[in-house]
Scaffold this motif. Structure first.
Motif, mmCIF file in Angstrom:
data_model
loop_
_atom_site.group_PDB
_atom_site.id
_atom_site.type_symbol
_atom_site.label_atom_id
_atom_site.label_comp_id
_atom_site.label_asym_id
_atom_site.label_seq_id
_atom_site.Cartn_x
_atom_site.Cartn_y
_atom_site.Cartn_z
ATOM 1 N N LEU A 185 -6.945 -8.831 -3.119
ATOM 2 C CA LEU A 185 -5.902 -7.808 -3.081
ATOM 3 C C LEU A 185 -4.555 -8.521 -3.117
ATOM 4 O O LEU A 185 -4.313 -9.449 -2.345
ATOM 5 N N GLU A 186 -3.684 -8.087 -4.019
ATOM 6 C CA GLU A 186 -2.439 -8.814 -4.259
ATOM 7 C C GLU A 186 -1.503 -8.790 -3.063
ATOM 8 O O GLU A 186 -0.872 -9.804 -2.745
ATOM 9 N N LEU A 187 -1.365 -7.641 -2.402
ATOM 10 C CA LEU A 187 -0.410 -7.510 -1.301
ATOM 11 C C LEU A 187 -1.135 -7.176 -0.006
ATOM 12 O O LEU A 187 -2.187 -6.531 -0.022
ATOM 13 N N PRO A 188 -0.578 -7.569 1.133
ATOM 14 C CA PRO A 188 -1.190 -7.215 2.414
ATOM 15 C C PRO A 188 -0.992 -5.741 2.715
ATOM 16 O O PRO A 188 -0.040 -5.118 2.224
ATOM 17 N N PRO A 189 -1.867 -5.138 3.508
ATOM 18 C CA PRO A 189 -1.694 -3.730 3.878
ATOM 19 C C PRO A 189 -0.489 -3.579 4.791
ATOM 20 O O PRO A 189 -0.213 -4.439 5.627
ATOM 21 N N SER A 190 0.249 -2.494 4.627
ATOM 22 C CA SER A 190 1.443 -2.264 5.448
ATOM 23 C C SER A 190 1.189 -1.247 6.547
ATOM 24 O O SER A 190 1.889 -1.243 7.564
ATOM 25 N N GLU A 191 0.213 -0.373 6.362
ATOM 26 C CA GLU A 191 -0.090 0.632 7.383
ATOM 27 C C GLU A 191 -0.942 -0.007 8.468
ATOM 28 O O GLU A 191 -2.121 -0.305 8.268
ATOM 29 N N ILE A 192 -0.344 -0.228 9.617
ATOM 30 C CA ILE A 192 -0.974 -1.028 10.667
ATOM 31 C C ILE A 192 -2.209 -0.350 11.252
ATOM 32 O O ILE A 192 -3.191 -1.009 11.582
ATOM 33 N N ASN A 193 -2.196 0.971 11.377
ATOM 34 C CA ASN A 193 -3.255 1.668 12.095
ATOM 35 C C ASN A 193 -4.390 2.162 11.208
ATOM 36 O O ASN A 193 -5.281 2.854 11.687
ATOM 37 N N GLN A 194 -4.377 1.840 9.924
ATOM 38 C CA GLN A 194 -5.441 2.331 9.061
ATOM 39 C C GLN A 194 -6.763 1.629 9.382
ATOM 40 O O GLN A 194 -6.791 0.470 9.792
ATOM 41 N N ASN A 195 -7.870 2.335 9.209
ATOM 42 C CA ASN A 195 -9.180 1.828 9.613
ATOM 43 C C ASN A 195 -9.600 0.589 8.834
ATOM 44 O O ASN A 195 -10.316 -0.266 9.359
ATOM 45 N N ASP A 196 -9.179 0.511 7.575
ATOM 46 C CA ASP A 196 -9.588 -0.623 6.750
ATOM 47 C C ASP A 196 -8.524 -1.723 6.709
ATOM 48 O O ASP A 196 -8.472 -2.501 5.761
ATOM 49 N N TYR A 197 -7.681 -1.783 7.734
ATOM 50 C CA TYR A 197 -6.609 -2.787 7.739
ATOM 51 C C TYR A 197 -7.181 -4.204 7.645
ATOM 52 O O TYR A 197 -6.752 -5.007 6.807
#
Length: 340
Positions: free
Chosen positions: A311-323
């Motif tokens: 995945l090119e960029l890190p996830p920004s939504e901290i609380n998402q289940n698939d973080y």
């Protein structure tokens, strides 16, 4: 660790600081202040122990075992016959890929720590430090090989060559990732973050303060929380000269944790006035003889194989289940150069 951010100047503190500076000037004391880490030059050395370079190791057995799940070794007939076309077993390959992906998730979680800053509008900035350990490197390499169906009888040799290549750097590698919940938001409240990267030091059990030997200079920039995430590498020496001796920075006999800290972080131009630190478990006092978790060697029903990819960029939504899953995929992308 989650922190709010506030700053209130105190007149008494300012007055005391001015008085102290006047006293230093009047008495001619050239050593009245302690030099900041950024003004100190670490003297890097090479200790005698062959174990100092943690990347100069043999591959772990689990990597070869998972590769064999996908591509079992076929005995060579005697006398040798004309080789038959390679037959792929898609279910075996998917099962092995899932097992490798589980290792990637575990190693990403194992070697990462995060400091979280809550901004004035309740957006959060997440600063994650990930130690690029030999096991994490192997999990990425294995996942990449299985995804590309890189068939070779010399898998272990390729894996060893990868570790040897990283070992040639002679330094400890970390990836620093800064994300905000408002990254790429259409109508964000803009904030700026400034991390004093030159003062980001590794502190070991002997109270050595170790400066990084290399860094990606984009980490020193003023970070706009409404723009894309920022990430880059920090590298620290394996050993440094202290008291006339070459000291192993992370001797596992004494260092149970990796601790890296900064004296402050600026938000919107205001100094936090307090340090931030990242603590990553490094070695245990007792090594367990129990077997480690054995990954599931088959793809669960309903699991999307497309998720087992960089995945090119890190996830920004901290609380998402698939973080964690998406963060591990981002780590995969950063470590493998062809995915840049």
């Amino acid at each position: 660790m989650i922190r709010g951010f506030s700053f209130t100047p105190h007149k008494s503190l300012v007055f005391a600081l001015i008085s102290f500076l006047i006293f230093c000037i009047m008495t001619g004391l050239s050593g009245c202040g302690t030099p900041s880490p950024e003004n100190q030059t670490p003297v890097i050395c090479t200790p005698q122990s062959p174990n100092v370079n943690i990347y100069r190791v043999l591959p772990d057995s689990w990597a070869g075992a998972i590769f064999e799940m996908a591509f079992p070794t076929i005995p060579t007939p005697i006398p040798p016959a004309i080789p038959a076309p390679i037959q792929f077993n898609d279910q075996q390959i998917l099962g092995a890929r899932y097992a490798a992906f589980q290792y990637l998730l575990d190693e990403t979680k194992r070697w990462s720590d995060t400091e979280t800053i809550t901004l004035s509008d309740q957006n959060k900035t997440r600063i994650t430090l990930t130690f690029i350990s030999p096991k994490l490197l192997q999990a990425v390499f294995l996942s990449d090989v299985l995804r590309d169906r890189f068939i070779t009888s010399d898998f272990q040799t390729h894996l060893q060559n990868m570790l040897n290549g990283v070992a040639e750097r002679d330094e400890l590698l970390f990836l620093l990732t800064i994300t905000t919940t408002s990254n790429n938001n259409i109508t964000p409240t803009r904030h700026t973050i400034k991390i004093p990267i030159n003062n980001m030091t590794l502190n070991n059990a002997e109270n050595l303060i170790v400066l990084h030997s290399h860094d990606d200079h984009n980490l020193e920039q003023l970070i706009d929380t409404s723009a894309e995430p920022v990430f880059g590498y920090l590298a620290y020496p394996f050993a440094m000269l202290s008291g006339g001796q070459c000291k192993w920075v992370l001797d596992p006999k004494y260092n149970t944790n990796i601790v890296i800290s900064v004296p402050f972080i600026e938000v919107d131009g205001v100094n936090s006035g307090s340090p931030y630190s990242w603590t990553i478990p490094y070695s245990s006092l007792i090594n367990s003889i129990a077997p480690s978790n054995i990954p599931i060697p088959f793809l669960p029903a309903g699991f999307d194989p497309n998720l087992m990819s960089p995945l090119e960029l890190p996830p920004s939504e901290i609380n998402q289940n698939d973080y964690l899953q998406n963060f591990a995929r981002y780590i995969w992308n950063q470590i493998t150069p062809k995915n840049d």
